[in-house]
Design a protein around this motif. Structure first.
Motif, PDB file in Angstrom:
ATOM      1  N   SER A   1      51.121  58.255  36.065  1.00  0.00           N
ATOM      2  CA  SER A   1      50.694  56.760  35.637  1.00  0.00           C
ATOM      3  C   SER A   1      51.020  55.844  36.701  1.00  0.00           C
ATOM      4  O   SER A   1      50.521  54.796  36.621  1.00  0.00           O
ATOM      5  N   GLY A   2      51.537  56.465  37.776  1.00  0.00           N
ATOM      6  CA  GLY A   2      51.481  55.616  39.110  1.00  0.00           C
ATOM      7  C   GLY A   2      52.499  54.587  39.051  1.00  0.00           C
ATOM      8  O   GLY A   2      52.948  53.748  39.827  1.00  0.00           O
ATOM      9  N   GLN A   3      53.673  54.734  38.080  1.00  0.00           N
ATOM     10  CA  GLN A   3      54.578  53.880  37.805  1.00  0.00           C
ATOM     11  C   GLN A   3      55.882  54.291  38.461  1.00  0.00           C
ATOM     12  O   GLN A   3      56.922  53.688  38.661  1.00  0.00           O
ATOM     13  N   GLY A   4      55.967  55.499  39.303  1.00  0.00           N
ATOM     14  CA  GLY A   4      56.758  55.944  39.864  1.00  0.00           C
ATOM     15  C   GLY A   4      58.144  56.627  38.957  1.00  0.00           C
ATOM     16  O   GLY A   4      59.400  56.309  39.593  1.00  0.00           O
ATOM     17  N   THR A   5      57.946  56.822  37.767  1.00  0.00           N
ATOM     18  CA  THR A   5      59.074  57.186  36.967  1.00  0.00           C
ATOM     19  C   THR A   5      59.635  58.674  37.077  1.00  0.00           C
ATOM     20  O   THR A   5      58.949  59.227  38.178  1.00  0.00           O
ATOM     21  N   GLU A   6      60.877  58.942  36.718  1.00  0.00           N
ATOM     22  CA  GLU A   6      61.400  60.290  37.057  1.00  0.00           C
ATOM     23  C   GLU A   6      60.441  61.170  36.592  1.00  0.00           C
ATOM     24  O   GLU A   6      60.389  62.249  37.410  1.00  0.00           O
ATOM     25  N   SER A   7      59.816  61.210  35.439  1.00  0.00           N
ATOM     26  CA  SER A   7      58.980  62.371  34.975  1.00  0.00           C
ATOM     27  C   SER A   7      57.962  62.521  35.785  1.00  0.00           C
ATOM     28  O   SER A   7      57.065  63.653  36.189  1.00  0.00           O
ATOM     29  N   ASP A   8      57.163  61.363  36.878  1.00  0.00           N
ATOM     30  CA  ASP A   8      55.995  61.545  37.625  1.00  0.00           C
ATOM     31  C   ASP A   8      56.726  62.300  38.977  1.00  0.00           C
ATOM     32  O   ASP A   8      55.945  63.032  39.332  1.00  0.00           O
ATOM     33  N   VAL A   9      57.978  61.933  39.068  1.00  0.00           N
ATOM     34  CA  VAL A   9      58.438  62.495  40.288  1.00  0.00           C
ATOM     35  C   VAL A   9      58.793  64.082  40.138  1.00  0.00           C
ATOM     36  O   VAL A   9      58.108  64.914  41.061  1.00  0.00           O
ATOM     37  N   ALA A  10      59.215  64.497  38.916  1.00  0.00           N
ATOM     38  CA  ALA A  10      59.349  65.928  38.622  1.00  0.00           C
ATOM     39  C   ALA A  10      58.082  66.709  38.521  1.00  0.00           C
ATOM     40  O   ALA A  10      57.961  67.957  38.696  1.00  0.00           O
ATOM     41  N   GLN A  11      57.020  65.821  38.511  1.00  0.00           N
ATOM     42  CA  GLN A  11      55.716  66.822  38.360  1.00  0.00           C
ATOM     43  C   GLN A  11      54.940  66.760  39.661  1.00  0.00           C
ATOM     44  O   GLN A  11      55.420  66.976  40.517  1.00  0.00           O
ATOM     45  N   GLY A  12      53.694  65.961  39.724  1.00  0.00           N
ATOM     46  CA  GLY A  12      53.184  65.610  40.937  1.00  0.00           C
ATOM     47  C   GLY A  12      52.727  67.178  41.050  1.00  0.00           C
ATOM     48  O   GLY A  12      52.897  68.322  40.539  1.00  0.00           O
ATOM     49  N   PRO A  13      51.843  67.326  42.218  1.00  0.00           N
ATOM     50  CA  PRO A  13      51.218  68.653  42.615  1.00  0.00           C
ATOM     51  C   PRO A  13      52.398  69.632  43.162  1.00  0.00           C
ATOM     52  O   PRO A  13      53.252  69.005  43.716  1.00  0.00           O
ATOM     53  N   ALA A  14      52.223  70.972  42.652  1.00  0.00           N
ATOM     54  CA  ALA A  14      52.990  71.818  43.057  1.00  0.00           C
ATOM     55  C   ALA A  14      52.916  72.000  44.843  1.00  0.00           C
ATOM     56  O   ALA A  14      51.984  72.051  45.126  1.00  0.00           O
ATOM     57  N   VAL A  15      53.607  72.109  45.582  1.00  0.00           N
ATOM     58  CA  VAL A  15      53.855  72.448  47.027  1.00  0.00           C
ATOM     59  C   VAL A  15      54.166  73.829  47.378  1.00  0.00           C
ATOM     60  O   VAL A  15      54.012  74.293  48.558  1.00  0.00           O
TER      61      VAL A  15
END
Length: 127
Positions: A1-15
Motif C-alpha cells: 500500500s506504500g504507507q510504510g506500515t509494519e505489515s508492509d515491512v514484514a512482507q515485501g519481496p523475499a531476499v
C-alpha cells in the motif's frame, strides 16, 4: 500500500530463505526480508521459528540483516540472551557475514540459509 506500515515491512519481496534442516519443523522454511529481521519463536518476529523448539528465545534470539546497498547478509547475535546461536558450528559472538548455505543453529533447530538477493540479483534490478 506504500504507507510504510509494519505489515508492509514484514512482507515485501523475499531476499532469502531459512530452511529448517534439523529439529522440529524439519523441511519448513521462512522468508528473509530486506533490512533487519528479528528471529525468535514469537509470531511478532519478522522470522518466526515457531515449530515447537522451546529452547529458542521468544524474541530477538538473533538478527538477520540484508543490506541492499552492499547486497550482503549479516547474522547479528543478541548477546543479552543466555542461549548462544551457532553459525557453521562456531558460537556467533560478533556480526558475521552470511554466505550461501550457511548453517545457523538455535536450540535444537538448524536452519540452512538460502539467499535470493546478492551481487548477481536484487529486486531493484527489475525496477
Amino acid at each position: 500500500s506504500g504507507q510504510g506500515t509494519e505489515s508492509d515491512v514484514a512482507q515485501g519481496p523475499a531476499v532469502g530463505f531459512l530452511v529448517v534442516i534439523e529439529g522440529p519443523g524439519r523441511g519448513a522454511y521462512r522468508a528473509v526480508y530486506g533490512g533487519s529481521n528479528t528471529i525468535g519463536r514469537s509470531a511478532s518476529q519478522r522470522i518466526p521459528i515457531d515449530f515447537g523448539d522451546e529452547t529458542i528465545s521468544a524474541e530477538q534470539q538473533a538478527f538477520l540483516v540484508y543490506d541492499g546497498k552492499k547486497r550482503q547478509f549479516q547474522l547479528v547475535p543478541n548477546l543479552s540472551r543466555p542461549n548462544l546461536v551457532h553459525l557453521n558450528d562456531a558460537a556467533l559472538l560478533t556480526n558475521t557475514q552470511l554466505e550461501a548455505l550457511a548453517r545457523i543453529t538455535m536450540g535444537r533447530t538448524t536452519l540452512l540459509f538460502v539467499p535470493v538477493c546478492g551481487p548477481d540479483f536484487d529486486w531493484v534490478d527489475l525496477a
